[in-house]
Write a protein that holds these residues in place. Structure first.
Motif, mmCIF file in Angstrom:
data_model
loop_
_atom_site.group_PDB
_atom_site.id
_atom_site.type_symbol
_atom_site.label_atom_id
_atom_site.label_comp_id
_atom_site.label_asym_id
_atom_site.label_seq_id
_atom_site.Cartn_x
_atom_site.Cartn_y
_atom_site.Cartn_z
ATOM 1 N N MET A 76 0.857 -1.192 0.000
ATOM 2 C CA MET A 76 0.000 0.000 0.000
ATOM 3 C C MET A 76 0.892 1.241 0.000
ATOM 4 S SD MET A 76 -2.973 1.020 2.759
ATOM 5 C CE MET A 76 -3.772 -0.557 2.539
ATOM 6 N N PHE A 77 0.813 2.041 -1.065
ATOM 7 C CA PHE A 77 1.699 3.186 -1.214
ATOM 8 C C PHE A 77 0.904 4.432 -1.599
ATOM 9 C CE2 PHE A 77 4.278 -0.546 -2.145
ATOM 10 C CZ PHE A 77 5.363 -0.350 -1.303
ATOM 11 N N PRO A 78 1.361 5.625 -1.152
ATOM 12 C CA PRO A 78 0.697 6.857 -1.590
ATOM 13 C C PRO A 78 0.985 7.128 -3.051
ATOM 14 C CG PRO A 78 2.677 7.358 -0.304
ATOM 15 C CD PRO A 78 2.469 5.874 -0.218
ATOM 16 N N SER A 79 0.081 7.852 -3.683
ATOM 17 C CA SER A 79 0.274 8.223 -5.085
ATOM 18 C C SER A 79 1.518 9.106 -5.225
ATOM 19 C CB SER A 79 -0.949 9.000 -5.575
ATOM 20 O OG SER A 79 -0.656 9.693 -6.769
ATOM 21 N N PRO A 80 2.294 8.936 -6.290
ATOM 22 C CA PRO A 80 3.442 9.822 -6.509
ATOM 23 C C PRO A 80 3.008 11.261 -6.804
ATOM 24 C CG PRO A 80 3.117 8.390 -8.399
ATOM 25 C CD PRO A 80 2.207 7.884 -7.324
ATOM 26 N N ARG A 81 1.713 11.457 -7.079
ATOM 27 C CA ARG A 81 1.198 12.797 -7.373
ATOM 28 C C ARG A 81 0.438 13.391 -6.181
ATOM 29 N NH1 ARG A 81 0.214 9.517 -11.664
ATOM 30 N NH2 ARG A 81 -1.948 9.181 -11.009
ATOM 31 N N TRP A 82 0.759 12.907 -4.986
ATOM 32 C CA TRP A 82 -0.024 13.339 -3.825
ATOM 33 C C TRP A 82 0.074 14.838 -3.582
ATOM 34 C CZ3 TRP A 82 2.432 15.602 0.297
ATOM 35 C CH2 TRP A 82 3.817 15.395 0.422
ATOM 36 N N ARG A 83 1.230 15.439 -3.811
ATOM 37 C CA ARG A 83 1.357 16.891 -3.589
ATOM 38 C C ARG A 83 0.460 17.664 -4.551
ATOM 39 N NH1 ARG A 83 5.697 18.780 -0.502
ATOM 40 N NH2 ARG A 83 7.209 17.158 0.087
ATOM 41 N N GLN A 84 0.508 17.290 -5.812
ATOM 42 C CA GLN A 84 -0.324 17.976 -6.794
ATOM 43 C C GLN A 84 -1.810 17.823 -6.465
ATOM 44 O OE1 GLN A 84 2.329 15.922 -7.346
ATOM 45 N NE2 GLN A 84 3.017 16.071 -9.492
ATOM 46 N N LEU A 134 -0.510 2.404 5.582
ATOM 47 C CA LEU A 134 -0.467 3.510 4.630
ATOM 48 C C LEU A 134 0.376 4.666 5.162
ATOM 49 C CD1 LEU A 134 -1.371 4.686 1.965
ATOM 50 C CD2 LEU A 134 -3.493 5.430 3.050
ATOM 51 N N CYS A 135 0.232 4.965 6.447
ATOM 52 C CA CYS A 135 1.017 6.050 7.039
ATOM 53 C C CYS A 135 2.499 5.709 7.087
ATOM 54 C CB CYS A 135 0.510 6.371 8.444
ATOM 55 S SG CYS A 135 -1.077 7.219 8.463
ATOM 56 N N TRP A 136 2.822 4.450 7.311
ATOM 57 C CA TRP A 136 4.217 4.032 7.301
ATOM 58 C C TRP A 136 4.828 4.276 5.917
ATOM 59 C CZ3 TRP A 136 8.579 3.531 9.409
ATOM 60 C CH2 TRP A 136 9.541 2.596 9.023
ATOM 61 N N ALA A 137 4.094 3.895 4.866
ATOM 62 C CA ALA A 137 4.588 4.143 3.505
ATOM 63 C C ALA A 137 4.681 5.641 3.225
ATOM 64 C CB ALA A 137 3.661 3.468 2.491
ATOM 65 N N ALA A 138 3.703 6.404 3.706
ATOM 66 C CA ALA A 138 3.694 7.847 3.465
ATOM 67 C C ALA A 138 4.868 8.526 4.144
ATOM 68 C CB ALA A 138 2.381 8.441 3.958
ATOM 69 N N ARG A 139 5.162 8.130 5.348
ATOM 70 C CA ARG A 139 6.268 8.761 6.080
ATOM 71 C C ARG A 139 7.616 8.395 5.483
ATOM 72 N NH1 ARG A 139 4.071 8.361 12.334
ATOM 73 N NH2 ARG A 139 5.639 9.967 12.776
ATOM 74 N N GLN A 140 7.719 7.173 4.989
ATOM 75 C CA GLN A 140 8.939 6.795 4.281
ATOM 76 C C GLN A 140 9.085 7.590 2.986
ATOM 77 O OE1 GLN A 140 8.090 2.447 4.287
ATOM 78 N NE2 GLN A 140 10.165 2.254 5.097
ATOM 79 N N ALA A 141 7.955 7.833 2.322
ATOM 80 C CA ALA A 141 7.992 8.537 1.039
ATOM 81 C C ALA A 141 8.526 9.952 1.171
ATOM 82 C CB ALA A 141 6.595 8.560 0.417
ATOM 83 N N VAL A 142 8.296 10.591 2.318
ATOM 84 C CA VAL A 142 8.785 11.958 2.515
ATOM 85 C C VAL A 142 10.098 11.990 3.292
ATOM 86 C CG1 VAL A 142 6.496 12.992 2.328
ATOM 87 C CG2 VAL A 142 7.340 12.296 4.590
ATOM 88 N N GLY A 143 10.677 10.809 3.556
ATOM 89 C CA GLY A 143 11.978 10.744 4.207
ATOM 90 C C GLY A 143 11.964 11.058 5.688
#
Length: 322
Positions: free
Chosen positions: A1-9, A256-265
């Protein structure tokens, strides 16, 4: 389960959409974009926090209906997004009056009105929804400048102390579940009292306990932070163990939050992330959805008596006693 790469947009686009659509409602002057999105520090799980500024407060009913319709549309589109636009709102008259009166007047409002007490923190570092809205832009900049003014800090310290003491008194309730919830509420208020005294503030509720620990490390107070976390049911070993038997929806959020936090470093462990989500939603359940309670929240607290005793010692240390 990963956040979209376009989450900021996506967050940016939906923030603009919400401001534009809800801003057309008669009686709405504008919006403060607050929270992590307003500060320019979003993460993939960020809510969109809007604080309305009304020409006519009767417009609140229209914005509430518009908010519900927009969130429903976003969910139906296949990519849900939370839009937080609730009870924290201001009028143009209030904004002009308090800005003209200065920091002491702001401190008085913070002490007397929950909108201002919570609103000043949510608006901190934010921006106007419309860059051309000079009144709202000036207002949020003014709130940010005065957030740590001594008079404002003193008012907030008094409020957090009052909340800590009031909840501590209710830990004597004969119903152990009620006593447990008040133990945790008191510990959370003590945490906020301590943070305010450090000249710090928290951010996202889904990441706040780890942030608290990092700030405690910075101030050389990790031992105190660990004691408060235990009393609040938010220490990593206890919360992660309870998270393992949490409802499926919460376990999905934790992943999902674990993946999200990893995604932003973000520098966070898997256990800290699980604790942060568990602590946030155990609190939501206690306050809003007691029907969802169960063994996963650890209510009533098995060590209620020693924890009540330690809460009083922590309050003595941080707030001058009960």
């Amino acid at each position: 389960m990963f956040p979209s790469p376009r989450w900021r947009q996506l967050i940016d686009e939906r923030t603009r959409e919400a401001v534009a659509v809800l801003g057309r409602i008669p009686g709405v002057h504008g919006f403060v974009v607050g929270g992590s999105v307003g500060r320019g520090e979003p993460w993939p799980m960020s809510d969109i926090d809007l604080l309305p500024v009304y020409d006519d407060p009767e417009a609140a009913a229209g914005t509430a209906a518009g908010q519900a319709a927009m969130v429903d549309w976003w969910a139906g589109s296949g990519r849900a997004q939370t839009l937080d636009l609730a009870w924290i709102a201001f009028t143009v008259g209030e904004v002009r009056a308090v800005m003209a009166a200065g920091a002491e007047a702001l401190a008085e409002r913070v002490a007397a009105d929950r909108r201002w007490f919570h609103g000043i923190d949510k608006a901190y570092g934010g921006r106007a929804g419309d860059p051309d809205d000079e009144l709202t832009g000036g207002f949020v900049a003014w709130l940010t400048e005065l957030r740590f003014h001594p008079a404002v800090v003193a008012a907030r310290l008094a409020q957090w102390r009052q909340q800590a003491l009031a909840a501590a008194e209710l830990t004597a309730d004969p119903d152990e579940a009620t006593a447990t919830n008040n133990l945790r509420e008191s510990a959370r208020a003590v945490r906020m009292l301590v943070l305010e005294g450090w000249g710090e503030r928290l951010g996202s509720m889904g990441r706040e306990w780890t942030r608290f620990e990092r700030l405690a490390d910075r101030h050389g107070q990790r031992g105190l932070a660990d004691r408060i976390a235990v009393l609040a049911g938010a220490d990593v070993p206890t919360a992660t163990r309870r998270a393992e038997v949490a409802p499926l929806w919460l376990r999905e959020r934790i992943e999902l939050c674990w993946a999200a936090r990893q995604a932003v470093g973000e520098q966070v462990t898997e256990g800290e992330n699980a604790r942060d989500q568990h602590a946030a939603y155990a609190l939501h359940v206690a306050r809003k959805r007691p029907d969802l309670d169960g063994p996963w929240t650890g209510t009533p607290e098995p060590r209620l008596d020693p924890y009540r005793s330690d809460l009083r010692r922590v309050i003595e240390l941080t707030a001058g006693g009960v």
